[in-house]
Design a protein around this motif. Structure first.
Motif, PDB file in Angstrom:
ATOM      1  N   LYS A 117       9.797 -13.036  -9.736  1.00 22.36           N
ATOM      2  CA  LYS A 117      10.897 -12.709 -10.645  1.00 22.36           C
ATOM      3  C   LYS A 117      10.859 -13.598 -11.882  1.00 22.36           C
ATOM      4  CE  LYS A 117      13.238  -9.996 -10.613  1.00 22.36           C
ATOM      5  NZ  LYS A 117      13.266  -8.726 -11.393  1.00 22.36           N
ATOM      6  N   ASP A 161       8.471 -12.153 -14.016  1.00 23.47           N
ATOM      7  CA  ASP A 161       8.950 -10.847 -14.466  1.00 23.47           C
ATOM      8  C   ASP A 161       9.843 -10.945 -15.711  1.00 23.47           C
ATOM      9  OD1 ASP A 161       9.344  -7.990 -14.178  1.00 23.47           O
ATOM     10  OD2 ASP A 161      11.358  -8.469 -13.490  1.00 23.47           O
ATOM     11  N   ILE A 162      10.635 -12.013 -15.798  1.00 22.11           N
ATOM     12  CA  ILE A 162      11.535 -12.136 -16.956  1.00 22.11           C
ATOM     13  C   ILE A 162      10.858 -12.844 -18.140  1.00 22.11           C
ATOM     14  CG2 ILE A 162      13.598 -12.134 -15.509  1.00 22.11           C
ATOM     15  CD1 ILE A 162      13.784 -15.135 -15.857  1.00 22.11           C
ATOM     16  N   GLN A 218      15.811 -11.567  -5.487  1.00 21.09           N
ATOM     17  CA  GLN A 218      15.466 -11.480  -6.910  1.00 21.09           C
ATOM     18  C   GLN A 218      16.689 -11.300  -7.793  1.00 21.09           C
ATOM     19  OE1 GLN A 218      12.148  -8.767  -7.556  1.00 21.09           O
ATOM     20  NE2 GLN A 218      10.768 -10.449  -7.020  1.00 21.09           N
ATOM     21  N   THR A 245      17.405 -13.841 -10.827  1.00 20.96           N
ATOM     22  CA  THR A 245      17.619 -13.324 -12.180  1.00 20.96           C
ATOM     23  C   THR A 245      18.865 -13.922 -12.807  1.00 20.96           C
ATOM     24  OG1 THR A 245      16.532 -11.239 -11.621  1.00 20.96           O
ATOM     25  CG2 THR A 245      17.965 -11.232 -13.540  1.00 20.96           C
ATOM     26  N   VAL A 266      18.015 -16.331 -15.943  1.00 22.27           N
ATOM     27  CA  VAL A 266      18.438 -15.782 -17.233  1.00 22.27           C
ATOM     28  C   VAL A 266      19.656 -16.533 -17.755  1.00 22.27           C
ATOM     29  CG1 VAL A 266      19.337 -13.724 -18.382  1.00 22.27           C
ATOM     30  CG2 VAL A 266      17.456 -13.525 -16.757  1.00 22.27           C
ATOM     31  N   ARG A 325      17.850  -7.348 -18.787  1.00 21.26           N
ATOM     32  CA  ARG A 325      17.157  -7.872 -17.608  1.00 21.26           C
ATOM     33  C   ARG A 325      18.145  -8.512 -16.636  1.00 21.26           C
ATOM     34  NH1 ARG A 325      12.656  -6.597 -15.382  1.00 21.26           N
ATOM     35  NH2 ARG A 325      11.532  -6.773 -17.346  1.00 21.26           N
ATOM     36  N   LEU A 326      19.211  -9.096 -17.165  1.00 14.75           N
ATOM     37  CA  LEU A 326      20.222  -9.752 -16.331  1.00 14.75           C
ATOM     38  C   LEU A 326      21.134  -8.738 -15.656  1.00 14.75           C
ATOM     39  CD1 LEU A 326      21.936 -12.218 -15.374  1.00 14.75           C
ATOM     40  CD2 LEU A 326      23.184 -12.004 -17.539  1.00 14.75           C
TER      41      LEU A 326
END
Length: 605
Positions: free
Chosen positions: A41, A44-45, A162, A166, A170, A307-308
């Motif tokens: 994750k 991923d961000i 995840q 996140t 984030v 994304r958040l």
């Protein structure tokens, strides 16, 4: 806690804690899987951050953030961002592969362990448990519920981890770039979390009800398929189809109620997400226009807001999966916690060689559900002799057999084999010493050979054939096209009742136990099979203790002793001649069966 009625007040998180305690042997595996999910994750961000940095490079060039790291020209900066992007995507792919492997393997191993443990625990449970519980409910718990937990571990567990990562990762980036926008973007999150827990509390009891309805449906299907011959003979297909439809509709309705609650979650969360996104989009844009916020940073915030917040829309689906899994977990673990009343606490073996003397010393036992049973029964069965138990249905004959096999323990008194209380020796050594042939013959799906050798899988073919000959089963076996390898079908459905009974006797004979119990073994067979079994018994009774439970008195006239059981007590004892001379219960029943009296004249009836 009842398996059939799990407490709906039990929280899903309590069920999760119970599951984690059960899975403590997989702690390292769980940590490794969760770590891969976290790293994946984070990778991923990262592309969203790189997009913002790239915008900063294009806009500010030599004054960009990357330039301060020593890469002066925009071309160098773009190249270094491209290299970083490659490694980030590669890292994301690698750790996605790893977490999928780890979570799925964990799901497979855990579901296999749960199914095996619940089955082995169920095998050790007392017969009273099986007499009170539906086999369909047990199958649904060991199969459907375990599969439901497996589905959650396959994908839901990773999704939960995840989502948490996140929010934390984030959130950290947001507060570093702009605490004001971070506060605005995070404003909907408490509402989302509150909504998740609110719907979880609403959905939890509903999914417990769904699992109950699954068990009811499984039970209905299992019973109907097992009784298909009876259904056909009574032309009840339409009625049973309607009953199944009622159970199926109850399951559909239970699911409908759960779906109605879980489906309401997504629209509510979407509006909360929209509020957070609009706050970032408008306030961040205004700050960027005034020059208070770097354009690249603004791009990062806009991308990261999605994304958040957007993955939180899947929270409803994850919670739905979580609730179903925890409802199943409660049922599985509740089954594992059902206490075993007949404890196998002794490692002591029956003294060898086992002679086979059996005694009941003032034994009393009553079933909790009906109050029926036996009261202060005392019987002595010397080794190598034959005892016959006769009496009306429900008088307590089979109860004595169950106490000898330790399917139940007496509430008073003592049952002994060779003078040793059966509770003082291991269950394995006790039951190895006893061969059982019951009225309700159960053959396992497989071949005739497999069923005869069930008690001694290592027996040679010659031994199997010899047991079949003694039980007078070989005559029909040898003419079958596949002989001993002939499949018997589920529960022996491909064989006649008499053939199944002879195989059951052969199975008990091959076990070669010093004690042989025949529980109504000839009550449901034809005269030819009864005569065959009687001939077999004359051959095998020598040197073996035989206890027979019978309604047909003609089958037990040669027993060394006959005990008449009436309403849980032994009211007469003696040989056939002695009991006829006594002219009591036994004599009256004998006259009815030989046609010299009417049934209404018989006290046993």
């Amino acid at each position: 806690m009842s398996l059939a009625q799990p407490s709906r007040r039990t929280s899903s998180f309590h069920a999760l804690i119970r599951l984690l305690r059960y899975a403590r042997g997989y702690r390292r595996h769980i940590i490794a899987a969760a770590s891969c999910s976290i790293i994946n994750k984070l990778f991923d961000i990262a592309p969203e951050i790189l997009i913002g940095v790239a915008i900063d490079v294009v806009v500010n060039q030599e004054r960009s953030f990357v330039a301060r790291l020593g890469f002066t020209t925009p071309q160098e900066q773009i190249m270094i961002l491209a290299v970083l992007t490659f490694f980030i995507w590669a890292g994301e792919s690698i750790f996605e592969y790893l977490y999928q492997i780890l979570w799925r393997n964990l799901a497979q191993r855990l579901q296999a362990d749960l199914r095996q443990d619940t089955y082995e625990h169920a095998q050790r449970l007392d017969m009273a448990f099986f007499e009170a519980k539906s086999s369909g409910q047990l199958v649904a718990t060991m199969n459907d519920d375990v599969n439901q937990l497996e589905r959650f571990l396959d994908g839901g567990a990773n999704a939960l981890v995840q989502v948490g990562v996140t929010v934390v990762a984030v959130g950290a980036v947001f507060f570093v770039i702009s605490p004001l926008i971070a506060l605005l973007a995070f404003t909907p999150i408490p509402l989302i979390i509150w909504g998740a827990f609110y719907f979880q509390r609403k959905a939890g009891p509903l999914y417990s009800d769904v699992r109950e309805k699954v068990g009811d449906l499984s039970s209905r299907l299992s019973n109907n398929l097992a009784g298909i011959a009876t259904i056909k003979s009574f032309t009840s297909e339409a009625r049973e189809a309607d009953r199944l439809r009622v159970a199926s509709e109850a399951y559909v309705e239970a699911n409908r109620r759960a779906i109605r609650v879980s489906s309401a979650f997504i629209p509510v969360i979407r509006m909360a997400i929209l509020a957070g996104f609009l706050a970032t989009f408008t306030v961040g844009g205004m700050l960027a226009l005034r020059g208070d916020l770097n354009v690249g940073a603004y791009g990062v915030l806009v991308f990261l807001t999605q994304r958040l917040l957007w993955p939180l829309t899947n929270l409803a689906e994850v919670i739905d999966l979580f609730e179903r899994a925890m409802a199943s977990t409660r049922r599985i673990l509740d089954l594992l916690q059902v206490p075993i009343l007949v404890q196998d606490n002794s490692a002591r073996e029956l003294a060898q060689p086992v002679r086979g003397a059996v005694s009941f010393d003032a034994v009393s036992f009553h079933y909790a559900s009906s109050g029926a049973g036996v009261e202060a029964v005392s019987l002595e069965v010397p080794a190598g002799t034959t005892l016959a138990l006769v009496g009306a249905t429900g008088s307590g004959k089979s109860t004595l057999i169950k106490l000898l096999l330790r399917f139940y323990d007496p509430q008073q008194g003592e049952v002994c084999v060779d003078g040793q209380p059966v509770q003082s020796v291991s269950l394995a050594s006790l039951r190895r010493a006893i061969g059982l042939v019951s009225q309700d013959v159960y053959l396992f799906e497989g071949s005739i050979r497999d069923n005869i050798a069930y008690g001694r899988p290592e027996a040679s073919e010659a031994e199997v054939i010899e047991a079949a000959r003694i039980a007078e089963a070989w005559e029909f076996i040898e003419v079958l096209p596949q002989g001993l390898d002939t499949p018997v079908g589920e529960r022996g459905i491909r064989l006649s009742g008499g053939q199944r009974q002879r195989l059951s006797l052969a199975r008990a004979l091959l076990k070669d136990s010093p004690i042989l119990i025949l529980d109504e073994a000839t009550s449901a067979v034809d005269n030819e099979t009864e005569a065959a079994i009687q001939r077999s018994l004359k051959r095998i009774a020598h040197g073996r203790t035989v206890i027979m439970v019978a309604h047909r008195l003609s089958t037990i006239v040669h027993a060394d002793e006959i005990a008449v059981v009436h309403r849980g007590q032994v009211v007469e004892r003696g040989s056939h001649r002695t009991l006829l001379a006594l002219d009591g219960y036994y004599a009256a029943q004998w006259r009815v069966q030989t046609g010299s009296a009417r049934a209404k004249d018989v006290p046993l009836a």
